[in-house]
Design an enzyme around this catalytic site. Structure first.
Site, short mmCIF file in Angstrom:
data_model
loop_
_atom_site.label_atom_id
_atom_site.label_comp_id
_atom_site.label_asym_id
_atom_site.label_seq_id
_atom_site.Cartn_x
_atom_site.Cartn_y
_atom_site.Cartn_z
N ASN A 114 52.52 41.85 62.18
CA ASN A 114 53.02 40.86 61.20
C ASN A 114 52.34 39.50 61.37
O ASN A 114 51.95 38.88 60.39
CB ASN A 114 54.54 40.72 61.33
CG ASN A 114 55.25 42.04 61.05
OD1 ASN A 114 54.62 42.99 60.60
ND2 ASN A 114 56.54 42.10 61.31
N HIS A 160 41.81 21.02 16.62
CA HIS A 160 42.25 22.13 15.75
C HIS A 160 41.05 22.95 15.25
O HIS A 160 41.13 23.57 14.20
CB HIS A 160 43.06 21.63 14.55
CG HIS A 160 44.10 20.61 14.91
ND1 HIS A 160 45.41 20.94 15.15
CD2 HIS A 160 44.01 19.28 15.11
CE1 HIS A 160 46.09 19.85 15.47
NE2 HIS A 160 45.26 18.83 15.46
N SER A 281 23.13 45.94 21.67
CA SER A 281 24.10 46.90 21.13
C SER A 281 23.47 48.29 21.18
O SER A 281 22.26 48.43 21.01
CB SER A 281 24.43 46.52 19.69
OG SER A 281 24.86 47.65 18.97
N LYS A 287 21.27 43.06 17.55
CA LYS A 287 22.32 42.32 18.25
C LYS A 287 21.89 41.73 19.60
O LYS A 287 21.12 42.33 20.33
CB LYS A 287 23.54 43.24 18.51
CG LYS A 287 24.33 43.61 17.28
CD LYS A 287 24.96 42.43 16.55
CE LYS A 287 26.11 41.84 17.30
NZ LYS A 287 27.28 42.72 17.31
N ASN A 289 24.39 40.03 22.33
CA ASN A 289 25.81 39.73 22.50
C ASN A 289 26.10 38.89 23.74
O ASN A 289 25.52 39.12 24.79
CB ASN A 289 26.60 41.04 22.59
CG ASN A 289 26.54 41.83 21.29
OD1 ASN A 289 26.48 41.25 20.20
ND2 ASN A 289 26.55 43.15 21.40
N GLU A 294 32.18 36.75 27.11
CA GLU A 294 33.38 37.48 26.65
C GLU A 294 34.15 38.06 27.83
O GLU A 294 35.38 38.04 27.87
CB GLU A 294 32.96 38.62 25.71
CG GLU A 294 32.40 38.15 24.40
CD GLU A 294 31.77 39.31 23.64
OE1 GLU A 294 32.51 40.03 22.98
OE2 GLU A 294 30.54 39.50 23.76
N TYR A 321 59.36 39.38 57.70
CA TYR A 321 58.36 40.29 57.15
C TYR A 321 59.02 41.48 56.45
O TYR A 321 60.03 42.01 56.91
CB TYR A 321 57.43 40.81 58.27
CG TYR A 321 56.41 41.79 57.73
CD1 TYR A 321 55.23 41.34 57.15
CD2 TYR A 321 56.65 43.17 57.73
CE1 TYR A 321 54.31 42.22 56.60
CE2 TYR A 321 55.74 44.06 57.19
CZ TYR A 321 54.57 43.57 56.62
OH TYR A 321 53.67 44.45 56.06
N LYS A 329 47.35 41.72 49.14
CA LYS A 329 45.89 41.67 49.32
C LYS A 329 45.08 42.02 48.08
O LYS A 329 44.09 41.35 47.77
CB LYS A 329 45.47 42.56 50.48
CG LYS A 329 45.88 41.98 51.81
CD LYS A 329 45.79 43.00 52.90
CE LYS A 329 46.85 42.78 53.93
NZ LYS A 329 48.25 42.89 53.44
N1 ARG Z 1 49.43 46.61 56.56
C1 ARG Z 1 50.48 45.66 56.78
C2 ARG Z 1 50.40 44.53 55.74
O1 ARG Z 1 49.40 44.39 55.16
C3 ARG Z 1 50.36 45.09 58.15
C4 ARG Z 1 51.64 44.68 58.74
C5 ARG Z 1 52.49 45.88 58.95
N2 ARG Z 1 53.70 45.58 59.63
C6 ARG Z 1 54.68 46.40 59.68
N3 ARG Z 1 55.73 46.02 60.32
N4 ARG Z 1 54.65 47.60 59.16
O2 ARG Z 1 51.33 43.81 55.53
#
Ligand code: ARG
Length: 463
Positions: A114, A160, A281, A287, A289, A294, A321, A329
């Site tokens: 954690n 506008h 295109s 074309k 583009n 975009e 946690y 992530k």
């Molecule tokens: N893979 C977990 C995360 O990204 C890591 C921490 C996991 N901790 C746990 N108590 N299972 O958060």
């Protein structure tokens, strides 16, 4: 105990993990991106454990050496990850143990995944912010260079999406310089708050071992250590801030992208984008583009989505946690990649763009964009602005009825509306003079834009 299951930390379990559960909870397929940060963090931790006498110095040295070897294996592409080892942290521990044997089992003393994962992400983010702000500075340099070439290029300024008042192209381009400057500020601000070491917080309550957190912070280049272990393992504010900053930056790029899409259409014809940043295109041979613009506009949505994801992940979580936090992530990595990608296409796109000063100038003809200047002139003769607005409005209506532009009017035409008007009012109807009159700081007169450009350049010279 004959069929004791093969399971990570399986001491208290009588059964192996269900395959679906294993797959659902694994994260190594995305958090392996934190491999280098995980190794850096582990090296600092192992050194500290040895130094403080928490593990034997000899084991600390073996661990550090093994981790350094792993890093070099990884850089040579020799590391493969095992999804059954769940995440990057367990993979590193497993790989280390395959390399150095028993001492590897001491690395996780006085540490939890954690505080480890929170440390890894902060390390990653600090580097990422440096890379993003470097790209932003590069982009600002391109804006400054391009603006310098267009200090006499006049174009319609819009509100506008209707022609409003003439502006310099340099002024329009520099508007984005300041947006990016604020974006950089937001990222740098975010970095200051991310610059805190969570390691040492353990699973949630700290640790009973006499660790030296300041030493680890110094080894890893963190400005300070966290004050509260519960906060440190559960806080992902810094990711919300990163995603908010990324979302705002993408909004700016998306607006610019929209303008490039419009401006490169034949209806506008204000710019031709280079062959190197456009695509063809599959069916229409003619074309060219503006796909990169975009897609910048299109990919903005996924960054907004990432921001919603991270906010939603956190909103109902009790301290400290919770495994939900593993969902932090992917949106973070995706937003960083998207923003970096968008900046990387904008830099060459603007550097190679061919703006069309003639076409911009021509589009000002007959567009009434100097009407405010005429009203302002009447105000200077003593007429209240509301009245002047009315008088010029009528004049515009008459011009429209007789298919004329304001700049086609003669002095007699003007006098028939307002006898106060004299010959110099005619001058104001030229877009060049309209722009030149706006010489207050921040205005679009060349003199003011030159000052603005100077201010922009001096910011770049210190960044
Ligand atoms: N893979 C977990 C995360 O990204 C890591 C921490 C996991 N901790 C746990 N108590 N299972 O958060």
């Amino acid at each position: 105990m004959a069929d004791k299951p093969q399971k990570l930390w399986g001491g208290r379990f009588a059964k192996s993990t269900d395959k679906a559960v294993e797959e659902f909870t694994a994260s190594v397929h995305f958090d392996s991106r934190l491999f280098e940060q995980d190794i850096r963090g582990s090296i600092a931790h192992a050194k500290m454990l040895g130094k403080c006498g928490i593990i034997p110095q000899a084991d600390s040295e073996k661990i550090v050496k093994g981790l350094q070897e792993l890093l070099s294996d990884y850089r040579q592409g020799l590391v493969t990850f095992d999804p059954s080892a769940e995440d990057v942290h367990m993979n590193v521990e497993k790989l280390l143990s395959a390399k150095i044997g028993e001492p590897a089992g001491r690395l996780h003393t006085a540490r939890s995944r954690n505080d480890q994962v929170a440390t890894d992400i902060r390390l990653w983010m600090k580097d990422e912010i440096d890379a993003i702000t470097r790209l932003m500075t590069e982009f600002q340099q391109v804006l400054v260079d391009t603006a310098s070439e267009h200090l006499d290029t006049l174009m319609p300024g819009y509100t506008h999406l209707q022609h409003a008042q003439p502006v310099l192209l340099a002024h329009h381009l520099l508007a984005y310089f300041w947006m990016i400057e604020r974006d950089k500020g937001r990222f740098m601000d975010c970095k200051r708050r991310a610059d805190v070491l969570p390691l040492g917080s353990g699973a949630l309550a700290g640790t009973g071992f006499p660790i030296d957190r300041e030493f680890v912070a110094q080894e890893l280049g963190f400005a300070r250590i966290s004050e509260n272990s519960l906060d440190a393992v559960s806080d992902r504010d810094f990711i919300s801030e990163f995603l908010a900053a990324a979302a705002i930056s993408m909004t700016h790029l998306s607006r610019f992208a929209e303008e490039l899409v419009l401006w490169s259409s034949p209806e506008f014809g204000f710019v031709e984008l280079d062959d190197s940043v456009t695509t063809g295109s599959s069916i229409m041979p003619q074309k060219k583009n503006p796909d990169a613009a975009e897609l910048t506009r299109g990919k903005t949505g996924r960054v907004f989505g990432g921001l919603m994801t991270i906010l939603t992940v956190q909103k109902g979580l009790p301290l400290s946690y919770n495994r939900d936090l593993q969902e932090d992530k992917e949106p973070l990595f995706d937003a960083a990649d998207t923003l970096r990608g968008a900046l990387s296409v904008f830099i060459p796109m603007i550097a190679t763009a061919q703006f069309k000063p003639d076409r911009m100038r021509r589009s000002l003809h007959g567009d009434f964009s100097t009407a405010t200047d005429l009203a302002d002139y009447l105000v200077r003769t003593g007429m209240p602005f509301r009245k002047a607005h009315e008088v010029v409005g009528k004049l515009v209506a008459e011009c429209i009825a007789s298919s004329k532009g304001l700049e086609d009017l003669t002095l007699d035409d003007l006098k028939s509306i307002a006898p106060e008007l004299t010959g110099d009012a005619l001058m104001l109807l030229q877009p060049e003079n309209s722009a030149a009159s706006r010489s207050i700081p921040g205005g679009t007169a060349r003199s003011a834009v030159e000052k603005q450009l100077q201010a922009a350049k001096s910011l770049l010279s210190v960044s």
